[in-house]
Design an enzyme around this catalytic site. Structure first.
Site, mmCIF file in Angstrom:
data_model
loop_
_atom_site.group_PDB
_atom_site.id
_atom_site.type_symbol
_atom_site.label_atom_id
_atom_site.label_comp_id
_atom_site.label_asym_id
_atom_site.label_seq_id
_atom_site.Cartn_x
_atom_site.Cartn_y
_atom_site.Cartn_z
ATOM 1 C CD GLU A 89 45.711 23.276 35.519
ATOM 2 O OE1 GLU A 89 44.491 23.453 35.399
ATOM 3 O OE2 GLU A 89 45.994 23.688 36.715
ATOM 4 C CB CYS A 102 42.057 24.804 26.515
ATOM 5 S SG CYS A 102 42.687 26.317 27.189
ATOM 6 C CB CYS A 109 51.445 33.337 33.393
ATOM 7 S SG CYS A 109 50.893 34.676 32.273
ATOM 8 C CB CYS A 113 45.536 39.002 34.531
ATOM 9 S SG CYS A 113 46.151 39.310 32.794
ATOM 10 C CB CYS A 116 44.279 35.181 35.902
ATOM 11 S SG CYS A 116 44.945 33.717 34.969
ATOM 12 C CB CYS A 330 43.623 29.244 33.733
ATOM 13 S SG CYS A 330 42.642 29.927 32.433
HETATM 14 N N1 SAH Z 1 47.876 34.844 28.420
HETATM 15 C C1 SAH Z 1 46.716 34.567 27.313
HETATM 16 C C2 SAH Z 1 46.231 33.304 27.397
HETATM 17 C C3 SAH Z 1 45.826 32.509 28.753
HETATM 18 S S1 SAH Z 1 44.285 33.061 29.784
HETATM 19 C C4 SAH Z 1 45.621 35.527 27.510
HETATM 20 O O1 SAH Z 1 45.629 36.367 28.455
HETATM 21 O O2 SAH Z 1 44.543 35.548 26.678
HETATM 22 C C5 SAH Z 1 42.992 32.518 28.590
HETATM 23 C C6 SAH Z 1 41.766 33.523 28.951
HETATM 24 O O3 SAH Z 1 41.143 32.944 30.168
HETATM 25 C C7 SAH Z 1 42.058 34.601 29.026
HETATM 26 O O4 SAH Z 1 40.974 35.227 28.453
HETATM 27 C C8 SAH Z 1 41.953 34.974 30.553
HETATM 28 O O5 SAH Z 1 41.720 36.348 31.115
HETATM 29 C C9 SAH Z 1 40.811 34.098 30.935
HETATM 30 N N2 SAH Z 1 40.621 33.778 32.371
HETATM 31 C C10 SAH Z 1 41.619 33.748 33.240
HETATM 32 N N3 SAH Z 1 41.117 33.514 34.495
HETATM 33 C C11 SAH Z 1 39.888 33.324 34.452
HETATM 34 C C12 SAH Z 1 38.721 33.071 35.115
HETATM 35 N N4 SAH Z 1 38.872 32.551 36.497
HETATM 36 N N5 SAH Z 1 37.493 32.592 34.759
HETATM 37 C C13 SAH Z 1 37.083 32.930 33.476
HETATM 38 N N6 SAH Z 1 38.401 33.332 32.533
HETATM 39 C C14 SAH Z 1 39.549 33.476 32.864
#
Ligand code: SAH
Length: 340
Positions: A89, A102, A109, A113, A116, A330
């Protein structure tokens, strides 16, 4: 076989030299690929036919495929299919200062986390350079406009695909490539310390964002497994080294998760943690997803958190929200498509 869009200018120069041809063809080819946006190699007019035949034999010109777009007034979400039928995406956002995209850096991944959506699916593979470059090329084609800003914050951990990331950044920043200014590019990491240190030696002035999401190890360990490999102390130390080497500023991203990291005590601890670090904090209202039970902090709590940081002289902003109507968190669009 390598794809032609995998190559940096240096890679192309090396190729032409190895073929006994001229180094300056690299810049010409770059110009045809990225400025003129040729559809096939025959359209290159400055390189001899025989050499073009060689290029055709040596490289693939395959493209990723745009399979789905969800459109809203100031945001569009793109789903691409790769040659192995995997999906990634990208999200386009229209701001008053320009258009940002983005991009994803991996299929799946491994960072895990908890909050996420992307991490629900383990890493299948890294994206190739050409796949990342084409996310941008295809979106520009779709909207008929140039993209001014790029954030590597889509699916994947960019620092877990470091070599390809660096080539991608070189290509999109190159004046004859996509010519996106380094200061308009941001790479976001969950905090892979070794790569933060390596990135501090990278010559382009690209912005670095750190997904912090907690003011201490105790909370961070609960929501971000990477924190066990690289505890807060090491992370902050690496960021300080990065800052001293680059003379830049970092962004800390902090998602506010209800009853997990959004207390006033957390805000105070966070202010203390970043004291003396040249940074700003981007507070992110959590995008709730159907598959995970984390909840977004309510607006009053978000404002309280914000005020405490402000009072403690921290540079802080609350992220403007895009696309909660369309599946902009994401990994949501892909999840929908594949019904994982
Ligand atoms: N792996 C990298 C980049 C991808 S995630 C990183 O961790 O920075 C990009 C950002 O979106 C990260 O800060 C992540 O924690 C956040 N993110 C993931 N899921 C989310 C959600 N449901 N709502 C808001 N931000 C989210």
């Amino acid at each position: 076989m390598k794809n032609i869009y995998d190559l940096t200018e240096e890679d192309m120069e090396e190729y032409f030299i190895n073929k006994g041809s001229k180094k300056f063809h690299a810049l010409q080819l770059f110009n045809f690929l990225y400025e003129k946006r040729i559809k096939n190699i025959e359209e290159v007019t400055t390189i001899k036919k025989e050499m073009l035949e060689e290029i055709k034999k040596d490289f693939s010109f395959a493209k990723i495929e745009l399979v789905l777009v969800e459109r809203d007034s100031d945001v569009c979400k793109y789903l691409f299919e790769l040659k192995d039928k995997e999906h990634i995406e990208a999200v386009l956002m229209k701001h008053d200062y320009g258009i940002s995209v983005c991009v994803s850096s991996q299929v799946g991944c491994n960072m895990g986390c908890c909050f996420c959506e992307s991490g629900r699916r383990k890493k299948i593979r890294n994206l190739e350079v050409y796949e990342m470059v084409q996310e941008i090329l295809l979106i520009e084609e779709d909207i008929g406009q140039r993209i001014s800003h790029v954030v590597v914050m889509g699916i994947g951990e960019p620092f877990d695909n470091y070599e390809n990331l660096i080539k991608f950044l070189s290509i999109i920043n190159h004046p004859k490539g996509l010519a996106i200014g380094a200061r308009h590019i941001t790479v976001s990491t969950c905090g892979i310390v070794t790569k933060i240190l390596e990135f501090s030696e990278f010559p382009l002035q690209i912005n670095l964002a750190i997904s912090l999401h907690a003011p201490n190890d105790e909370i961070r360990n609960k929501i971000m497994p990477i924190s066990k490999a690289y505890p807060m102390k090491e992370l902050i130390e690496a960021i300080k080294i990065y800052l001293s080497r680059t003379n830049r500023r970092v962004t800390f991203e902090y998602i506010l998760l209800k009853d997990i990291n959004d207390s006033e005590a957390c805000a105070l601890e966070l202010a203390k943690l970043v004291k003396g670090i040249n940074c700003y904090i981007n507070l992110i209202p959590y995008n709730e997803t159907n598959n995970l039970e984390f909840r977004r902090s309510n607006t009053i709590q978000i404002m309280k958190f914000y005020d405490i940081l402000k009072k403690n002289n921290v540079n802080v902003t609350i992220r403007r929200e895009f696309g909660s109507k369309i599946s902009a968190a994401c990994g949501q669009l892909r999840s929908k498509k594949e019904e994982l």
